[in-house]
Enzyme design. Structure first.
Site, short mmCIF file in Angstrom:
data_model
loop_
_atom_site.label_atom_id
_atom_site.label_comp_id
_atom_site.label_asym_id
_atom_site.label_seq_id
_atom_site.Cartn_x
_atom_site.Cartn_y
_atom_site.Cartn_z
CE LYS A 30 -3.77 -2.52 2.01
NZ LYS A 30 -4.52 -2.99 3.18
CD GLN B 172 -3.37 -4.56 6.32
OE1 GLN B 172 -3.24 -3.58 5.59
NE2 GLN B 172 -4.05 -5.64 5.94
CG ASP C 71 -9.68 -0.30 4.45
OD1 ASP C 71 -9.35 -0.57 3.28
OD2 ASP C 71 -8.95 -0.54 5.44
#
Ligand code: NDP
Length: 284
Positions: free
Chosen positions: A53, A97, A120
């Site tokens: 990422k 994460q 997200d």
């Protein structure tokens, strides 16, 4: 005739290049998109994901700031960091994460992230907006699946779409996006009866079970489009999906490979969400 192989690597590169261009334009207006990436603990797969990422951010010209916290981090400490990042005007997106260490409640963390920075699209407010048809960030993997289908030139309107899997991160949101694009959608899961017959009538099948060979050739109508989300290891330790790729590609019109299909799209869509977050916050 063998199926067209949908190249997720190439399509994701196109998207990242588009994001890069738009980021340059935004920078000319004095705005540099910035993503905060939070990793707690030592999970090796998570480290790889976070690294990928950050690399994608570099490629797109998006600033990424890493917070690598020890496994022993308390939930209250993580919540404190998120509060700080929510308030920091220079941060546009926050990515924590997952999975988190067991002593931290993931739901508490997801709820703490400002919906405006929830790149997200896990926050219930954004999930609700997605389901009620409003404008919000799109969840990365499901949005990537939509791009794969549409950029390959396939229209979803009025198509029979079958989604196998009903998780909150893949199955349910991808079904919602296909519905939004006017597909006629059936969601299947481990308790579904007659999965074979349901799949056999589908024009588009998205498979997200995490089980090898969930979809076999006998379940697929000639000319169907097959999207394989699964990430599994076969006996030789090689990465493979949920679809019996070699045999299904002989009847499908188009199919995504694993690796190189859905996987690269998830990060590309994350970059798109970071850009959108920066654009939206610049109006506030
Ligand atoms: P989950 O385990 O959360 O969900 C799996 C779903 O599949 C469940 O709804 C389950 O049903 C259903 N299921 C399992 N076995 C069967 C079966 N034999 N027949 C029908 N349905 C079945 O997984 P995720 O959605 O999180 O992920 C699915 C796969 O996608 C995994 O391999 C994961 O690694 C991969 N993935 C890939 C991503 C990428 O970027 N490429 C991103 C996210 C996930 P039930 O609800 O009844 O238990």
């Amino acid at each position: 005739m063998s199926a067209k192989i949908i190249d997720g690597k190439a399509i994701s590169l196109d998207i990242k290049q588009e994001v890069k261009k738009q980021t340059e334009q935004l920078k000319q207006k004095g705005i540099t998109p910035c993503l905060a990436v939070v990793l707690v603990g030592e999970d090796s797969a998570s480290k790889v994901y976070v690294n990928n990422k950050k690399k994608a951010c570099d490629f797109c010209g998006i600033t990424s700031i890493s917070y690598e916290l020890p496994e022993s981090t308390k939930e209250s400490e993580l919540l404190e960091l998120i509060k700080k990042l929510n308030q920091d005007k220079s941060i546009n997106g926050i990515l924590v994460q997952l999975p988190l260490p067991k002593h931290i409640n993931e739901n508490h963390i997801i709820l703490a992230i400002s919906p405006q920075k929830d790149v997200d699209c896990f926050h219930p407010q954004n999930v609700g907006t997605l389901y009620t048809g409003g404008k919000c960030f799109l969840p990365c993997t499901p949005a990537g699946i939509l791009e794969l289908i549409q950029r390959s030139g396939y229209d979803i309107t009025a198509k029979e779409c079958v989604v196998i899997g009903r998780s909150n991160i893949v199955g349910k949101p991808v079904a919602m996006l296909l519905l939004r694009e006017n597909g006629t959608v059936t969601i299947c899961h481990s308790k579904t009866k007659n999965l074979h017959d349901i799949c056999k009538r589908a024009d588009i099948i998205v498979v997200a079970t995490g089980k090898r060979n969930t979809l076999t050739r006998d379940m697929v109508k000639q000319g169907a489009i097959i999207i394989d989300v699964g990430m599994n290891r076969n006996e030789e330790g090689k990465l493979c999906g949920d679809v019996d790729f070699e045999n299904v590609k002989e009847v499908a019109r188009a199919i995504t490979p694993v690796p190189g299909g859905v996987g690269p799209m998830t990060i590309a869509m994350l970059m798109k969400n970071c850009l959108t977050a920066a654009e939206l916050q610049s109006y506030c």
